[in-house]
Design an enzyme around this catalytic site. Structure first.
Site, PDB file in Angstrom:
ATOM      1  N   HIS A  19      -6.755  -5.811  -1.080  1.00 49.02           N
ATOM      2  CA  HIS A  19      -5.647  -4.867  -1.012  1.00 49.02           C
ATOM      3  C   HIS A  19      -4.530  -5.516  -0.211  1.00 49.02           C
ATOM      4  O   HIS A  19      -4.628  -5.685   1.005  1.00 49.02           O
ATOM      5  CB  HIS A  19      -6.137  -3.586  -0.337  1.00 49.02           C
ATOM      6  CG  HIS A  19      -5.137  -2.480  -0.328  1.00 49.02           C
ATOM      7  ND1 HIS A  19      -4.559  -1.980  -1.468  1.00 49.02           N
ATOM      8  CD2 HIS A  19      -4.621  -1.754   0.698  1.00 49.02           C
ATOM      9  CE1 HIS A  19      -3.738  -0.997  -1.150  1.00 49.02           C
ATOM     10  NE2 HIS A  19      -3.752  -0.845   0.154  1.00 49.02           N
ATOM     11  N   SER A  73       0.824  -1.198   0.000  1.00 51.87           N
ATOM     12  CA  SER A  73       0.000   0.000   0.000  1.00 51.87           C
ATOM     13  C   SER A  73       0.868   1.263   0.000  1.00 51.87           C
ATOM     14  O   SER A  73       1.741   1.406  -0.858  1.00 51.87           O
ATOM     15  CB  SER A  73      -0.950  -0.063   1.199  1.00 51.87           C
ATOM     16  OG  SER A  73      -1.942   0.910   1.120  1.00 51.87           O
ATOM     17  N   ASP A 119      -8.382  -3.850  -7.088  1.00 57.82           N
ATOM     18  CA  ASP A 119      -7.971  -3.203  -5.840  1.00 57.82           C
ATOM     19  C   ASP A 119      -8.597  -1.806  -5.768  1.00 57.82           C
ATOM     20  O   ASP A 119      -8.478  -1.016  -6.710  1.00 57.82           O
ATOM     21  CB  ASP A 119      -6.443  -3.106  -5.828  1.00 57.82           C
ATOM     22  CG  ASP A 119      -5.874  -2.621  -4.508  1.00 57.82           C
ATOM     23  OD1 ASP A 119      -6.565  -1.900  -3.770  1.00 57.82           O
ATOM     24  OD2 ASP A 119      -4.716  -2.965  -4.217  1.00 57.82           O
TER      25      ASP A 119
END
Length: 524
Positions: free
Chosen positions: A478, A231, A449
Protein backbone atom coordinates in the site's frame (compact mmCIF):
# COMPACT_ATOMS: atom_id res chain seq x y z
CA UNK A 1 -9.85 2.28 6.26
CA UNK A 2 -6.25 2.98 5.46
CA UNK A 3 -4.20 3.62 8.50
CA UNK A 4 -2.13 6.81 8.50
CA UNK A 5 1.33 6.64 7.00
CA UNK A 6 4.06 7.22 9.53
CA UNK A 7 7.61 8.08 8.74
CA UNK A 8 10.76 6.67 10.17
CA UNK A 9 13.97 5.27 8.82
CA UNK A 10 11.78 3.20 6.50
CA UNK A 11 9.95 5.09 3.78
CA UNK A 12 6.20 5.51 3.99
CA UNK A 13 4.11 2.45 3.33
CA UNK A 14 0.82 3.96 4.20
CA UNK A 15 -0.29 1.76 7.00
CA UNK A 16 -3.37 3.85 7.28
CA UNK A 17 -5.34 1.82 9.79
CA UNK A 18 -8.45 1.11 7.88
CA UNK A 19 -9.51 2.07 4.50
CA UNK A 20 -10.09 5.33 3.61
CA UNK A 21 -6.47 5.00 4.73
CA UNK A 22 -3.71 4.67 5.29
CA UNK A 23 2.20 6.47 6.85
CA UNK A 24 5.13 4.46 7.60
CA UNK A 25 7.51 3.25 10.05
CA UNK A 26 10.90 1.70 10.22
CA UNK A 27 10.99 -2.06 10.47
CA UNK A 28 11.97 -2.09 14.11
CA UNK A 29 12.58 1.63 14.62
CA UNK A 30 9.71 3.25 12.85
CA UNK A 31 11.27 6.13 12.23
CA UNK A 32 -15.89 20.56 23.73
CA UNK A 33 -19.50 21.86 23.84
CA UNK A 34 -22.79 20.68 22.59
CA UNK A 35 -23.40 17.94 20.07
CA UNK A 36 -24.33 18.93 16.54
CA UNK A 37 -27.09 16.99 14.85
CA UNK A 38 -26.49 17.90 11.23
CA UNK A 39 -23.96 19.95 9.34
CA UNK A 40 -24.65 20.94 5.76
CA UNK A 41 -21.71 23.31 5.70
CA UNK A 42 -19.34 20.61 6.89
CA UNK A 43 -20.21 18.15 4.16
CA UNK A 44 -17.94 17.12 1.34
CA UNK A 45 -19.89 18.71 -1.40
CA UNK A 46 -20.83 22.06 0.05
CA UNK A 47 -22.42 24.74 -2.07
CA UNK A 48 -20.69 26.50 -4.92
CA UNK A 49 -20.37 29.55 -2.71
CA UNK A 50 -18.85 27.45 0.08
CA UNK A 51 -16.19 26.09 -2.26
CA UNK A 52 -15.35 29.50 -3.62
CA UNK A 53 -15.13 30.98 -0.13
CA UNK A 54 -11.71 29.38 0.21
CA UNK A 55 -10.33 31.51 -2.59
CA UNK A 56 -12.03 34.69 -1.38
CA UNK A 57 -10.76 34.46 2.19
CA UNK A 58 -7.10 35.41 2.36
CA UNK A 59 -5.40 33.49 5.15
CA UNK A 60 -2.19 34.65 6.77
CA UNK A 61 0.72 32.22 6.66
CA UNK A 62 3.64 32.55 9.08
CA UNK A 63 6.98 30.77 8.64
CA UNK A 64 10.05 30.35 10.82
CA UNK A 65 13.06 28.05 10.90
CA UNK A 66 12.23 24.60 12.23
CA UNK A 67 13.59 23.85 15.69
CA UNK A 68 15.06 20.60 14.40
CA UNK A 69 16.18 19.71 10.92
CA UNK A 70 16.15 21.84 7.80
CA UNK A 71 13.35 23.62 5.98
CA UNK A 72 10.72 25.93 7.39
CA UNK A 73 7.91 25.38 9.86
CA UNK A 74 4.78 27.47 9.92
CA UNK A 75 1.12 27.85 10.70
CA UNK A 76 -1.92 29.21 8.95
CA UNK A 77 -5.31 30.27 10.29
CA UNK A 78 -8.30 29.04 8.29
CA UNK A 79 -12.07 29.36 8.73
CA UNK A 80 -13.71 26.74 10.90
CA UNK A 81 -16.84 27.02 8.75
CA UNK A 82 -16.39 28.02 5.12
CA UNK A 83 -20.00 29.14 4.85
CA UNK A 84 -19.05 31.83 7.42
CA UNK A 85 -15.44 32.62 6.43
CA UNK A 86 -15.24 35.67 8.67
CA UNK A 87 -16.09 33.67 11.78
CA UNK A 88 -14.12 31.44 14.10
CA UNK A 89 -10.65 30.36 12.96
CA UNK A 90 -8.58 27.25 13.57
CA UNK A 91 -4.86 26.79 12.95
CA UNK A 92 -2.99 24.29 10.77
CA UNK A 93 0.67 23.36 11.25
CA UNK A 94 2.87 23.19 8.13
CA UNK A 95 6.40 22.35 7.06
CA UNK A 96 8.15 23.33 3.84
CA UNK A 97 11.23 22.21 1.97
CA UNK A 98 11.80 25.24 -0.30
CA UNK A 99 12.71 24.91 -3.96
CA UNK A 100 16.37 25.39 -4.80
CA UNK A 101 16.21 25.51 -8.60
CA UNK A 102 16.59 28.83 -10.44
CA UNK A 103 13.37 30.83 -10.33
CA UNK A 104 12.73 30.31 -14.04
CA UNK A 105 12.67 26.52 -13.53
CA UNK A 106 10.40 26.36 -10.50
CA UNK A 107 6.97 24.76 -10.66
CA UNK A 108 5.26 26.21 -7.61
CA UNK A 109 4.05 24.33 -4.55
CA UNK A 110 3.66 20.57 -4.09
CA UNK A 111 1.40 19.71 -1.17
CA UNK A 112 1.77 16.18 0.19
CA UNK A 113 -0.45 14.05 2.42
CA UNK A 114 0.24 10.57 3.86
CA UNK A 115 -3.29 9.28 4.46
CA UNK A 116 -5.49 8.56 7.43
CA UNK A 117 -7.79 10.29 8.07
CA UNK A 118 -5.77 11.42 11.05
CA UNK A 119 -2.16 11.12 9.94
CA UNK A 120 0.30 13.90 10.53
CA UNK A 121 1.87 15.13 7.31
CA UNK A 122 4.60 17.34 8.73
CA UNK A 123 7.49 14.91 8.22
CA UNK A 124 6.27 13.85 4.77
CA UNK A 125 7.58 17.01 3.10
CA UNK A 126 11.21 16.18 3.84
CA UNK A 127 10.64 12.50 3.04
CA UNK A 128 9.23 13.34 -0.40
CA UNK A 129 11.99 15.87 -1.03
CA UNK A 130 14.58 13.18 -0.34
CA UNK A 131 12.74 10.47 -2.27
CA UNK A 132 12.15 12.32 -5.52
CA UNK A 133 14.86 12.81 -8.08
CA UNK A 134 16.93 15.75 -6.78
CA UNK A 135 16.39 17.64 -10.03
CA UNK A 136 12.60 17.30 -9.63
CA UNK A 137 12.47 18.05 -5.92
CA UNK A 138 14.52 21.20 -6.47
CA UNK A 139 11.78 22.67 -8.66
CA UNK A 140 9.03 22.55 -6.01
CA UNK A 141 8.29 24.14 -2.67
CA UNK A 142 7.23 20.89 -1.00
CA UNK A 143 4.70 21.41 1.79
CA UNK A 144 3.49 18.97 4.42
CA UNK A 145 0.68 19.82 6.82
CA UNK A 146 -1.33 18.49 9.72
CA UNK A 147 -4.97 18.59 8.57
CA UNK A 148 -7.59 20.17 10.81
CA UNK A 149 -7.79 18.39 14.15
CA UNK A 150 -4.52 16.51 13.64
CA UNK A 151 -1.32 16.56 15.68
CA UNK A 152 0.25 20.01 15.92
CA UNK A 153 -2.77 21.78 14.42
CA UNK A 154 -5.00 23.68 16.86
CA UNK A 155 -7.25 22.39 18.20
CA UNK A 156 -5.94 18.82 18.24
CA UNK A 157 -8.88 16.43 18.57
CA UNK A 158 -8.90 14.06 21.56
CA UNK A 159 -12.14 12.37 22.58
CA UNK A 160 -10.92 9.85 25.18
CA UNK A 161 -7.15 9.92 25.76
CA UNK A 162 -7.33 6.63 27.71
CA UNK A 163 -9.19 4.72 24.98
CA UNK A 164 -6.16 2.60 24.01
CA UNK A 165 -4.43 2.53 27.39
CA UNK A 166 -5.37 -1.08 28.15
CA UNK A 167 -6.10 -4.24 26.19
CA UNK A 168 -9.46 -3.84 24.48
CA UNK A 169 -12.33 -6.33 24.71
CA UNK A 170 -11.89 -9.10 22.14
CA UNK A 171 -13.03 -7.72 18.79
CA UNK A 172 -14.39 -11.14 17.76
CA UNK A 173 -17.46 -11.27 20.03
CA UNK A 174 -18.14 -14.67 21.56
CA UNK A 175 -21.72 -13.81 22.56
CA UNK A 176 -24.41 -11.18 22.26
CA UNK A 177 -23.36 -9.84 25.65
CA UNK A 178 -19.77 -9.50 24.46
CA UNK A 179 -20.96 -7.65 21.38
CA UNK A 180 -23.02 -5.29 23.53
CA UNK A 181 -19.89 -4.41 25.53
CA UNK A 182 -18.24 -3.29 22.29
CA UNK A 183 -21.33 -1.40 21.14
CA UNK A 184 -21.43 0.46 24.46
CA UNK A 185 -17.75 1.28 24.08
CA UNK A 186 -18.43 2.82 20.64
CA UNK A 187 -21.38 4.79 22.02
CA UNK A 188 -19.25 6.16 24.83
CA UNK A 189 -16.52 7.23 22.46
CA UNK A 190 -18.99 9.09 20.22
CA UNK A 191 -20.54 10.75 23.27
CA UNK A 192 -17.11 11.77 24.54
CA UNK A 193 -16.33 13.43 21.22
CA UNK A 194 -19.64 15.30 21.30
CA UNK A 195 -19.02 16.47 24.86
CA UNK A 196 -15.44 17.61 24.32
CA UNK A 197 -15.54 18.90 20.73
CA UNK A 198 -19.14 19.15 19.59
CA UNK A 199 -18.43 22.58 18.10
CA UNK A 200 -15.64 21.20 15.90
CA UNK A 201 -17.04 17.86 14.70
CA UNK A 202 -19.39 19.18 11.96
CA UNK A 203 -16.43 20.79 10.21
CA UNK A 204 -14.02 17.85 10.23
CA UNK A 205 -14.70 16.65 6.70
CA UNK A 206 -12.65 15.86 3.63
CA UNK A 207 -14.33 18.74 1.83
CA UNK A 208 -13.04 21.18 4.40
CA UNK A 209 -9.55 19.66 4.28
CA UNK A 210 -9.61 20.38 0.54
CA UNK A 211 -10.72 23.96 1.21
CA UNK A 212 -7.91 24.31 3.72
CA UNK A 213 -5.45 23.25 1.03
CA UNK A 214 -6.77 26.00 -1.19
CA UNK A 215 -6.17 28.46 1.63
CA UNK A 216 -2.54 27.33 1.71
CA UNK A 217 -2.30 27.79 -2.06
CA UNK A 218 -3.72 31.32 -1.89
CA UNK A 219 -1.55 32.30 1.08
CA UNK A 220 1.52 31.15 -0.86
CA UNK A 221 0.51 33.45 -3.70
CA UNK A 222 0.16 30.60 -6.18
CA UNK A 223 -2.50 30.43 -8.90
CA UNK A 224 -2.35 26.61 -8.89
CA UNK A 225 -1.03 23.84 -6.69
CA UNK A 226 0.40 20.38 -7.30
CA UNK A 227 -0.42 17.52 -4.95
CA UNK A 228 0.85 14.06 -4.04
CA UNK A 229 -1.44 11.97 -1.84
CA UNK A 230 -1.25 8.41 -0.58
CA UNK A 231 -4.15 6.25 0.59
CA UNK A 232 -6.86 8.46 2.17
CA UNK A 233 -4.75 11.32 0.84
CA UNK A 234 -5.94 10.26 -2.63
CA UNK A 235 -9.50 10.99 -1.58
CA UNK A 236 -8.47 14.45 -0.43
CA UNK A 237 -6.94 14.88 -3.90
CA UNK A 238 -10.10 13.71 -5.63
CA UNK A 239 -12.24 16.09 -3.58
CA UNK A 240 -9.86 19.01 -4.18
CA UNK A 241 -9.92 18.33 -7.92
CA UNK A 242 -13.72 18.31 -7.83
CA UNK A 243 -14.08 21.54 -5.86
CA UNK A 244 -11.14 23.43 -7.40
CA UNK A 245 -10.44 21.95 -10.85
CA UNK A 246 -8.90 25.14 -12.23
CA UNK A 247 -6.43 25.40 -9.35
CA UNK A 248 -4.84 21.99 -10.08
CA UNK A 249 -1.46 21.95 -11.78
CA UNK A 250 -0.41 18.32 -11.26
CA UNK A 251 -2.09 15.65 -9.18
CA UNK A 252 -0.67 12.27 -8.12
CA UNK A 253 -2.89 9.63 -6.47
CA UNK A 254 -0.97 6.65 -5.07
CA UNK A 255 -3.13 3.75 -3.80
CA UNK A 256 -6.50 5.25 -4.54
CA UNK A 257 -9.70 5.25 -2.48
CA UNK A 258 -12.93 4.21 -4.20
CA UNK A 259 -15.05 7.40 -4.06
CA UNK A 260 -18.27 5.44 -4.64
CA UNK A 261 -17.90 3.40 -1.44
CA UNK A 262 -17.10 6.17 1.02
CA UNK A 263 -17.01 4.92 3.69
CA UNK A 264 -19.14 1.94 4.82
CA UNK A 265 -18.94 -0.05 1.59
CA UNK A 266 -15.24 0.67 1.20
CA UNK A 267 -14.56 -0.93 4.58
CA UNK A 268 -16.37 -4.09 3.54
CA UNK A 269 -14.43 -4.24 0.29
CA UNK A 270 -11.26 -3.83 2.31
CA UNK A 271 -12.16 -6.85 4.47
CA UNK A 272 -12.10 -9.14 1.46
CA UNK A 273 -8.90 -7.65 0.09
CA UNK A 274 -7.05 -7.96 3.39
CA UNK A 275 -7.99 -11.61 3.58
CA UNK A 276 -6.21 -12.23 0.31
CA UNK A 277 -3.16 -10.26 1.35
CA UNK A 278 -2.87 -11.92 4.73
CA UNK A 279 -3.32 -15.33 3.10
CA UNK A 280 -0.24 -14.48 1.06
CA UNK A 281 1.62 -13.69 4.28
CA UNK A 282 0.59 -17.04 5.80
CA UNK A 283 1.79 -18.85 2.68
CA UNK A 284 5.09 -16.96 2.86
CA UNK A 285 5.62 -18.09 6.45
CA UNK A 286 4.88 -21.68 5.42
CA UNK A 287 7.46 -21.39 2.66
CA UNK A 288 10.05 -20.59 5.31
CA UNK A 289 8.86 -23.19 7.81
CA UNK A 290 12.42 -24.41 8.32
CA UNK A 291 13.15 -21.04 9.92
CA UNK A 292 9.89 -20.14 11.69
CA UNK A 293 8.42 -23.61 12.37
CA UNK A 294 4.87 -22.27 12.34
CA UNK A 295 3.56 -24.80 9.82
CA UNK A 296 4.43 -26.23 6.44
CA UNK A 297 1.17 -25.07 4.85
CA UNK A 298 -0.80 -21.84 5.00
CA UNK A 299 -3.56 -23.69 6.89
CA UNK A 300 -1.10 -24.86 9.53
CA UNK A 301 0.33 -21.37 9.91
CA UNK A 302 -3.21 -20.03 10.28
CA UNK A 303 -3.68 -22.41 13.22
CA UNK A 304 -0.51 -21.04 14.81
CA UNK A 305 -1.67 -17.50 14.10
CA UNK A 306 -4.96 -17.99 15.95
CA UNK A 307 -3.31 -19.93 18.75
CA UNK A 308 -1.21 -16.86 19.51
CA UNK A 309 -4.29 -14.65 19.33
CA UNK A 310 -6.22 -16.85 21.78
CA UNK A 311 -3.29 -16.90 24.18
CA UNK A 312 -3.06 -13.10 24.12
CA UNK A 313 -6.82 -12.74 24.57
CA UNK A 314 -6.53 -14.78 27.77
CA UNK A 315 -3.28 -13.24 29.00
CA UNK A 316 -2.47 -9.82 27.48
CA UNK A 317 1.18 -8.84 27.59
CA UNK A 318 1.55 -6.32 30.40
CA UNK A 319 -2.22 -5.92 30.45
CA UNK A 320 -1.91 -3.92 27.23
CA UNK A 321 -1.24 -6.22 24.26
CA UNK A 322 -4.24 -8.49 23.88
CA UNK A 323 -5.98 -10.04 20.89
CA UNK A 324 -6.95 -6.74 19.26
CA UNK A 325 -3.52 -5.21 19.73
CA UNK A 326 -2.05 -8.36 18.18
CA UNK A 327 -4.41 -7.88 15.21
CA UNK A 328 -3.33 -4.25 14.82
CA UNK A 329 0.32 -5.24 14.78
CA UNK A 330 0.08 -8.21 12.44
CA UNK A 331 -2.23 -6.34 10.07
CA UNK A 332 0.65 -4.05 9.15
CA UNK A 333 1.94 -7.05 7.18
CA UNK A 334 -1.11 -6.61 4.97
CA UNK A 335 0.04 -3.10 4.10
CA UNK A 336 3.69 -3.84 3.43
CA UNK A 337 5.48 -7.16 2.98
CA UNK A 338 8.69 -5.54 4.19
CA UNK A 339 7.41 -6.24 7.71
CA UNK A 340 6.87 -9.95 7.12
CA UNK A 341 10.23 -11.21 8.45
CA UNK A 342 10.00 -9.24 11.71
CA UNK A 343 6.35 -10.13 12.27
CA UNK A 344 6.95 -13.83 11.57
CA UNK A 345 9.97 -13.92 13.90
CA UNK A 346 7.98 -12.28 16.70
CA UNK A 347 5.14 -14.78 16.29
CA UNK A 348 7.53 -17.74 16.29
CA UNK A 349 9.37 -16.54 19.38
CA UNK A 350 6.13 -15.94 21.25
CA UNK A 351 4.70 -19.37 20.45
CA UNK A 352 7.84 -21.47 20.75
CA UNK A 353 9.55 -20.05 23.82
CA UNK A 354 7.02 -17.61 25.26
CA UNK A 355 9.19 -14.62 24.44
CA UNK A 356 7.20 -11.40 24.37
CA UNK A 357 9.95 -8.87 23.71
CA UNK A 358 9.86 -8.88 19.91
CA UNK A 359 6.08 -8.78 19.73
CA UNK A 360 5.91 -6.02 22.33
CA UNK A 361 8.52 -3.97 20.47
CA UNK A 362 6.67 -4.31 17.19
CA UNK A 363 3.38 -3.40 18.82
CA UNK A 364 4.81 -0.19 20.25
CA UNK A 365 6.52 0.70 16.97
CA UNK A 366 3.94 -0.19 14.34
CA UNK A 367 0.75 -1.46 15.98
CA UNK A 368 -0.02 0.98 18.76
CA UNK A 369 -2.93 3.28 18.10
CA UNK A 370 -2.76 7.06 18.44
CA UNK A 371 -5.95 8.34 20.04
CA UNK A 372 -5.66 11.64 18.14
CA UNK A 373 -5.40 9.80 14.83
CA UNK A 374 -8.34 7.59 15.80
CA UNK A 375 -10.41 10.59 16.86
CA UNK A 376 -9.83 12.43 13.58
CA UNK A 377 -10.31 9.23 11.60
CA UNK A 378 -13.70 8.74 13.23
CA UNK A 379 -14.71 12.38 12.91
CA UNK A 380 -13.92 12.67 9.22
CA UNK A 381 -15.34 9.34 8.10
CA UNK A 382 -18.47 9.68 10.23
CA UNK A 383 -19.20 13.21 8.92
CA UNK A 384 -18.23 12.76 5.26
CA UNK A 385 -21.29 10.66 4.47
CA UNK A 386 -24.15 8.87 6.24
CA UNK A 387 -23.50 5.54 7.96
CA UNK A 388 -26.08 2.89 8.91
CA UNK A 389 -27.61 3.84 12.25
CA UNK A 390 -29.16 0.42 12.89
CA UNK A 391 -26.44 -1.75 14.37
CA UNK A 392 -28.33 -4.87 13.36
CA UNK A 393 -27.22 -4.12 9.79
CA UNK A 394 -23.59 -3.88 10.88
CA UNK A 395 -23.94 -7.21 12.64
CA UNK A 396 -25.59 -8.96 9.70
CA UNK A 397 -23.03 -7.63 7.21
CA UNK A 398 -20.13 -8.53 9.49
CA UNK A 399 -21.28 -12.11 9.96
CA UNK A 400 -21.74 -12.53 6.22
CA UNK A 401 -18.29 -11.16 5.41
CA UNK A 402 -16.59 -12.95 8.32
CA UNK A 403 -17.60 -16.32 6.90
CA UNK A 404 -15.08 -15.92 4.08
CA UNK A 405 -12.85 -13.03 5.19
CA UNK A 406 -12.33 -13.33 8.94
CA UNK A 407 -8.94 -11.69 9.41
CA UNK A 408 -10.08 -8.06 9.32
CA UNK A 409 -13.88 -8.08 9.44
CA UNK A 410 -14.65 -7.63 13.14
CA UNK A 411 -11.63 -5.38 13.65
CA UNK A 412 -12.98 -3.09 10.95
CA UNK A 413 -16.46 -3.13 12.48
CA UNK A 414 -15.29 -1.98 15.88
CA UNK A 415 -12.75 0.45 14.49
CA UNK A 416 -15.62 2.25 12.77
CA UNK A 417 -18.51 1.49 15.12
CA UNK A 418 -18.66 4.99 16.62
CA UNK A 419 -20.09 6.15 13.28
CA UNK A 420 -23.34 4.36 14.12
CA UNK A 421 -23.77 6.77 17.03
CA UNK A 422 -21.91 9.87 15.83
CA UNK A 423 -23.45 13.26 16.70
CA UNK A 424 -22.94 14.56 13.14
CA UNK A 425 -25.07 13.10 10.36
CA UNK A 426 -23.29 13.23 7.01
CA UNK A 427 -24.99 13.61 3.61
CA UNK A 428 -26.90 10.62 2.25
CA UNK A 429 -24.49 9.95 -0.63
CA UNK A 430 -20.80 10.61 -1.26
CA UNK A 431 -19.61 13.58 -3.27
CA UNK A 432 -19.63 12.78 -6.98
CA UNK A 433 -16.01 13.02 -8.04
CA UNK A 434 -14.84 14.82 -11.16
CA UNK A 435 -15.10 18.20 -12.85
CA UNK A 436 -14.45 19.69 -16.29
CA UNK A 437 -11.18 21.48 -16.89
CA UNK A 438 -8.87 19.13 -15.00
CA UNK A 439 -5.33 18.59 -16.29
CA UNK A 440 -3.78 15.16 -16.69
CA UNK A 441 -3.66 13.17 -13.44
CA UNK A 442 -1.26 10.37 -12.53
CA UNK A 443 -2.61 7.36 -10.63
CA UNK A 444 -0.39 4.58 -9.26
CA UNK A 445 -1.91 1.32 -8.03
CA UNK A 446 -0.92 -2.20 -7.01
CA UNK A 447 -3.30 -4.92 -8.17
CA UNK A 448 -3.25 -6.70 -4.79
CA UNK A 449 -3.44 -3.64 -2.54
CA UNK A 450 -5.59 -4.54 0.47
CA UNK A 451 -6.26 -1.11 1.99
CA UNK A 452 -7.41 0.49 -1.28
CA UNK A 453 -8.40 -2.42 -3.53
CA UNK A 454 -7.68 -2.32 -7.24
CA UNK A 455 -11.34 -2.37 -8.32
CA UNK A 456 -12.03 0.76 -6.27
CA UNK A 457 -9.06 2.56 -7.79
CA UNK A 458 -10.39 1.77 -11.23
CA UNK A 459 -13.78 3.19 -10.19
CA UNK A 460 -12.00 6.44 -9.34
CA UNK A 461 -10.17 6.26 -12.68
CA UNK A 462 -13.48 6.12 -14.54
CA UNK A 463 -14.68 9.27 -12.78
CA UNK A 464 -11.49 11.14 -13.65
CA UNK A 465 -11.24 10.93 -17.45
CA UNK A 466 -8.00 12.93 -17.61
CA UNK A 467 -6.29 10.42 -15.29
CA UNK A 468 -3.81 7.81 -16.47
CA UNK A 469 -3.04 4.81 -14.28
CA UNK A 470 0.25 3.01 -13.78
CA UNK A 471 -0.55 -0.50 -12.56
CA UNK A 472 1.95 -2.49 -10.51
CA UNK A 473 1.06 -6.02 -11.54
CA UNK A 474 1.04 -8.35 -8.55
CA UNK A 475 1.91 -5.47 -6.23
CA UNK A 476 0.33 -5.90 -2.82
CA UNK A 477 1.96 -3.10 -0.90
CA UNK A 478 0.00 0.00 0.00
CA UNK A 479 1.89 2.99 -1.34
CA UNK A 480 3.93 2.06 -4.41
CA UNK A 481 5.97 5.19 -5.05
CA UNK A 482 8.97 6.31 -3.00
CA UNK A 483 8.91 2.92 -1.27
CA UNK A 484 11.79 0.90 0.12
CA UNK A 485 13.29 -0.92 -1.58
CA UNK A 486 12.51 1.48 -4.44
CA UNK A 487 10.60 0.43 -7.53
CA UNK A 488 12.56 2.26 -10.23
CA UNK A 489 9.77 1.82 -12.78
CA UNK A 490 7.16 3.44 -10.53
CA UNK A 491 9.47 6.23 -9.40
CA UNK A 492 10.35 6.93 -13.01
CA UNK A 493 6.71 7.57 -13.90
CA UNK A 494 6.34 9.80 -10.83
CA UNK A 495 9.43 11.90 -11.51
CA UNK A 496 8.67 12.36 -15.20
CA UNK A 497 5.13 13.47 -14.47
CA UNK A 498 6.09 15.95 -11.77
CA UNK A 499 8.88 17.33 -13.97
CA UNK A 500 7.04 17.66 -17.27
CA UNK A 501 3.45 16.47 -16.90
CA UNK A 502 4.25 13.36 -18.98
CA UNK A 503 1.72 10.53 -18.59
CA UNK A 504 1.65 6.91 -19.78
CA UNK A 505 -0.08 6.71 -23.14
CA UNK A 506 -1.55 3.20 -23.45
CA UNK A 507 -5.34 3.32 -23.99
CA UNK A 508 -7.98 1.95 -21.63
CA UNK A 509 -7.98 1.53 -17.88
CA UNK A 510 -4.35 0.37 -17.65
CA UNK A 511 -2.17 3.04 -19.19
CA UNK A 512 1.21 1.83 -18.03
CA UNK A 513 2.55 -1.14 -16.09
CA UNK A 514 5.40 -1.88 -13.72
CA UNK A 515 6.49 -5.21 -12.25
CA UNK A 516 6.08 -5.74 -8.51
CA UNK A 517 9.18 -6.14 -6.40
CA UNK A 518 9.77 -9.68 -5.10
CA UNK A 519 8.69 -10.73 -1.63
CA UNK A 520 11.36 -10.38 1.06
CA UNK A 521 13.76 -13.18 1.95
CA UNK A 522 14.39 -13.71 5.68
CA UNK A 523 17.93 -13.01 6.77
CA UNK A 524 17.96 -15.61 9.54
Amino acid sequence: MPKPRQLGDRPPVSTARRLAGLALLALLAVSACTPASHAKSGGNGGSKDSSQASSKTQASLHWQACSAGSGRCGHISVPLDYSHPGGRKITLALTEVPATAPASQRLGILLVNPGGPGASGLSLASFVAQGLSPAVAARYDIIGFDPRGVGASVPSLHCDPSFFAHARPNYIPASQAAEQVLINRAKMYAAGCAQRFGWLLPYLTTGNVARDMDQIRAAMGQPKLSYLGFSYGTYIGQVYATLFPHQVRRLVLDSTVNPDGVWYADNIGQDYAFQGRMNAFLAWMAKYNSLYKLGATAAQVRTSWYAARAKLAAHPIGGVIGADEYDDTMLVGGYDNGYWPALAASLATYLHVGGTGQLSTLYHQIGKQSENEFAVYSAVECADVAWPRNFAKWNADARRVYATAPVETWDNVWFNAACAFWPVHGPATPLRIGAPGLPGILMIQGTLDAATPYAGAQAAHRQLPTARMVVVEGGGNHGQSLAFPPNACVNGYLNRYLATGALPSAPGQVNGTCPALPDPVPSG
